[in-house]
Design a protein around this motif. Structure first.
Motif, mmCIF file in Angstrom:
data_model
loop_
_atom_site.group_PDB
_atom_site.id
_atom_site.type_symbol
_atom_site.label_atom_id
_atom_site.label_comp_id
_atom_site.label_asym_id
_atom_site.label_seq_id
_atom_site.Cartn_x
_atom_site.Cartn_y
_atom_site.Cartn_z
ATOM 1 N N PHE A 146 -24.497 11.237 19.663
ATOM 2 C CA PHE A 146 -23.061 11.456 19.826
ATOM 3 C C PHE A 146 -22.430 11.467 18.433
ATOM 4 O O PHE A 146 -23.035 10.983 17.458
ATOM 5 C CB PHE A 146 -22.424 10.402 20.744
ATOM 6 C CG PHE A 146 -22.807 8.989 20.462
ATOM 7 C CD1 PHE A 146 -23.945 8.427 21.028
ATOM 8 C CD2 PHE A 146 -22.025 8.213 19.605
ATOM 9 C CE1 PHE A 146 -24.304 7.101 20.773
ATOM 10 C CE2 PHE A 146 -22.372 6.890 19.351
ATOM 11 C CZ PHE A 146 -23.512 6.340 19.933
ATOM 12 N N ARG A 147 -21.211 11.996 18.356
ATOM 13 C CA ARG A 147 -20.582 12.152 17.047
ATOM 14 C C ARG A 147 -20.239 10.775 16.472
ATOM 15 O O ARG A 147 -19.805 9.877 17.215
ATOM 16 C CB ARG A 147 -19.303 12.993 17.160
ATOM 17 C CG ARG A 147 -19.540 14.445 17.560
ATOM 18 C CD ARG A 147 -18.253 15.275 17.485
ATOM 19 N NE ARG A 147 -17.105 14.607 18.095
ATOM 20 C CZ ARG A 147 -16.875 14.580 19.411
ATOM 21 N NH1 ARG A 147 -17.735 15.160 20.254
ATOM 22 N NH2 ARG A 147 -15.822 13.960 19.901
ATOM 23 N N PRO A 148 -20.346 10.587 15.200
ATOM 24 C CA PRO A 148 -19.951 9.306 14.592
ATOM 25 C C PRO A 148 -18.487 8.951 14.852
ATOM 26 O O PRO A 148 -18.130 7.772 14.859
ATOM 27 C CB PRO A 148 -20.204 9.533 13.102
ATOM 28 C CG PRO A 148 -21.185 10.662 13.030
ATOM 29 C CD PRO A 148 -20.902 11.528 14.218
ATOM 30 N N ASP A 149 -17.665 9.965 15.121
ATOM 31 C CA ASP A 149 -16.224 9.691 15.385
ATOM 32 C C ASP A 149 -15.887 9.851 16.863
ATOM 33 O O ASP A 149 -14.722 10.057 17.222
ATOM 34 C CB ASP A 149 -15.354 10.632 14.538
ATOM 35 C CG ASP A 149 -15.546 12.102 14.921
ATOM 36 O OD1 ASP A 149 -14.800 12.963 14.397
ATOM 37 O OD2 ASP A 149 -16.462 12.395 15.737
ATOM 38 N N ASP A 150 -16.902 9.733 17.725
ATOM 39 C CA ASP A 150 -16.645 9.865 19.169
ATOM 40 C C ASP A 150 -15.609 8.826 19.610
ATOM 41 O O ASP A 150 -15.791 7.621 19.368
ATOM 42 C CB ASP A 150 -17.942 9.669 19.957
ATOM 43 C CG ASP A 150 -17.795 10.080 21.418
ATOM 44 O OD1 ASP A 150 -18.538 10.973 21.863
ATOM 45 O OD2 ASP A 150 -16.898 9.517 22.092
ATOM 46 N N PRO A 151 -14.540 9.271 20.281
ATOM 47 C CA PRO A 151 -13.466 8.330 20.671
ATOM 48 C C PRO A 151 -13.923 7.258 21.661
ATOM 49 O O PRO A 151 -13.268 6.229 21.808
ATOM 50 C CB PRO A 151 -12.393 9.243 21.302
ATOM 51 C CG PRO A 151 -13.087 10.518 21.626
ATOM 52 C CD PRO A 151 -14.198 10.665 20.641
ATOM 53 N N ALA A 152 -15.109 7.443 22.249
ATOM 54 C CA ALA A 152 -15.595 6.439 23.212
ATOM 55 C C ALA A 152 -15.893 5.110 22.523
ATOM 56 O O ALA A 152 -15.948 4.057 23.177
ATOM 57 C CB ALA A 152 -16.858 6.953 23.897
ATOM 58 N N PHE A 153 -16.114 5.150 21.174
ATOM 59 C CA PHE A 153 -16.591 3.934 20.504
ATOM 60 C C PHE A 153 -15.643 3.430 19.431
ATOM 61 O O PHE A 153 -15.623 2.247 19.127
ATOM 62 C CB PHE A 153 -17.974 4.206 19.890
ATOM 63 C CG PHE A 153 -18.959 4.747 20.895
ATOM 64 C CD1 PHE A 153 -19.276 6.107 20.928
ATOM 65 C CD2 PHE A 153 -19.527 3.913 21.845
ATOM 66 C CE1 PHE A 153 -20.161 6.610 21.867
ATOM 67 C CE2 PHE A 153 -20.414 4.409 22.794
ATOM 68 C CZ PHE A 153 -20.730 5.761 22.796
ATOM 69 N N ALA A 162 -19.078 12.444 3.451
ATOM 70 C CA ALA A 162 -19.407 13.331 2.326
ATOM 71 C C ALA A 162 -20.396 14.421 2.747
ATOM 72 O O ALA A 162 -20.384 15.520 2.198
ATOM 73 C CB ALA A 162 -20.009 12.513 1.182
ATOM 74 N N ALA A 163 -21.260 14.095 3.715
ATOM 75 C CA ALA A 163 -22.242 15.082 4.195
ATOM 76 C C ALA A 163 -22.684 14.644 5.583
ATOM 77 O O ALA A 163 -22.861 13.445 5.827
ATOM 78 C CB ALA A 163 -23.453 15.151 3.254
ATOM 79 N N ILE A 164 -22.842 15.626 6.488
ATOM 80 C CA ILE A 164 -23.304 15.357 7.855
ATOM 81 C C ILE A 164 -23.940 16.636 8.373
ATOM 82 O O ILE A 164 -23.561 17.740 7.944
ATOM 83 C CB ILE A 164 -22.127 14.918 8.770
ATOM 84 C CG1 ILE A 164 -22.620 14.503 10.157
ATOM 85 C CG2 ILE A 164 -21.061 15.982 8.852
ATOM 86 C CD1 ILE A 164 -21.542 13.834 11.020
ATOM 87 N N SER A 165 -24.950 16.512 9.237
ATOM 88 C CA SER A 165 -25.610 17.719 9.760
ATOM 89 C C SER A 165 -24.706 18.369 10.800
ATOM 90 O O SER A 165 -23.882 17.703 11.445
ATOM 91 C CB SER A 165 -26.966 17.356 10.381
ATOM 92 O OG SER A 165 -26.770 16.569 11.546
ATOM 93 N N ASP A 166 -24.887 19.693 10.972
ATOM 94 C CA ASP A 166 -24.122 20.399 12.012
ATOM 95 C C ASP A 166 -24.407 19.782 13.373
ATOM 96 O O ASP A 166 -23.533 19.675 14.237
ATOM 97 C CB ASP A 166 -24.490 21.894 12.020
ATOM 98 C CG ASP A 166 -24.013 22.604 10.756
ATOM 99 O OD1 ASP A 166 -24.550 23.698 10.450
ATOM 100 O OD2 ASP A 166 -23.137 22.045 10.059
ATOM 101 N N LYS A 167 -25.689 19.363 13.549
ATOM 102 C CA LYS A 167 -26.065 18.752 14.829
ATOM 103 C C LYS A 167 -25.252 17.495 15.089
ATOM 104 O O LYS A 167 -24.699 17.329 16.177
ATOM 105 C CB LYS A 167 -27.571 18.413 14.809
ATOM 106 C CG LYS A 167 -28.079 17.781 16.089
ATOM 107 C CD LYS A 167 -29.563 17.466 16.039
ATOM 108 C CE LYS A 167 -29.845 16.238 15.221
ATOM 109 N NZ LYS A 167 -31.245 15.743 15.374
ATOM 110 N N ASP A 168 -25.158 16.632 14.089
ATOM 111 C CA ASP A 168 -24.451 15.361 14.295
ATOM 112 C C ASP A 168 -22.949 15.563 14.415
ATOM 113 O O ASP A 168 -22.273 14.838 15.130
ATOM 114 C CB ASP A 168 -24.778 14.385 13.165
ATOM 115 C CG ASP A 168 -26.209 13.854 13.275
ATOM 116 O OD1 ASP A 168 -26.703 13.311 12.267
ATOM 117 O OD2 ASP A 168 -26.820 13.994 14.351
ATOM 118 N N ALA A 169 -22.418 16.572 13.740
ATOM 119 C CA ALA A 169 -20.973 16.844 13.831
ATOM 120 C C ALA A 169 -20.624 17.537 15.142
ATOM 121 O O ALA A 169 -19.454 17.564 15.540
ATOM 122 C CB ALA A 169 -20.523 17.714 12.654
#
Ligand code: T46
Length: 180
Positions: A146-153, A162-169
């Protein structure tokens, strides 16, 4: 090794005990007997190394679905990370709760993340490198996240990304029933 249980049951902080002499130190980073004595898995299917570029890089959030659910043991060998684990276990009293642990190359600490957790980290220094061992083999077909900024959490990351994969974003919004 010193074992400290973390607030999310099943997760542990493990500290290496450095045996010092005039040359430096020797410290045990893993021991099947000590892990088993604390009820931690002794299965090691893989050991991976991750090198990251810029400070602020995020990898995650990741987990593998059964039957390839994995336990992970992280250790930072260069730089530092802000590591986040999220309890996704159906029926857990701390389900959907998250905690963070800072690991760095000097503190001699390891983070043990049991099955049923989402996990990810943000680097706190350039060129951070870490090694981690997993209890199940890598299985892309069973990979999820799930996204690191998912509102569920509402995870509170320390730095701008600074950098994140397209998959993770691009993970879809987390749906609690998915993990039921
Ligand atoms: C995990 C893994 C990945 N890969 C390949 C797949 C991709 O081509 C590349 C990067 O993997 P990915 O972007 O899926 O995962 P990372 O962002 O490096 O995340 C990894 O490091 C964070 C901290 C996690 O906790 C994850 O469990 C782990 O997947 O390495 C492999 O070939 N074997 C493997 O065991």
């Amino acid at each position: 090794m010193k074992f400290t249980p973390l607030p999310l049951a099943g997760a542990w902080l493990i500290e290496m005990e450095r045996i010092r002499d005039h040359r430096g130190f020797n410290a045990r980073a893993w021991c099947a007997e000590e892990m088993a004595a604390h009820g931690l898995t002794t299965r090691i299917a893989q050991v991976n190394v991750i090198r990251n570029g810029p400070r602020g890089t995020i990898r995650g959030m990741h987990y593998q679905r059964p039957p390839f659910a994995e336990t992970k043991l992280f250790r930072v060998t260069r730089g530092a990370i802000f590591d986040v684990i999220v309890d996704l276990r159906a029926g857990s009293p701390t389900r959907l709760q998250w905690i963070s642990v800072e690991l760095n190359a000097e503190d001699g600490r390891l983070l043990y993340v049991p099955e049923g957790f989402g996990q990810g980290f943000q680097t706190l220094a350039d060129d951070t490198e870490l090694t981690y061992q997993v209890s199940a083999p890598y299985s892309p077909a069973h990979g999820s996240g799930f996204r690191p900024d998912d509102p569920a959490f509402g995870i509170d990351w320390p730095l701008p990304v600074a950098a994140i994969s397209d998959k993770d974003a691009g993970w879809p919004d987390f749906k609690a029933e998915v993990m039921a």
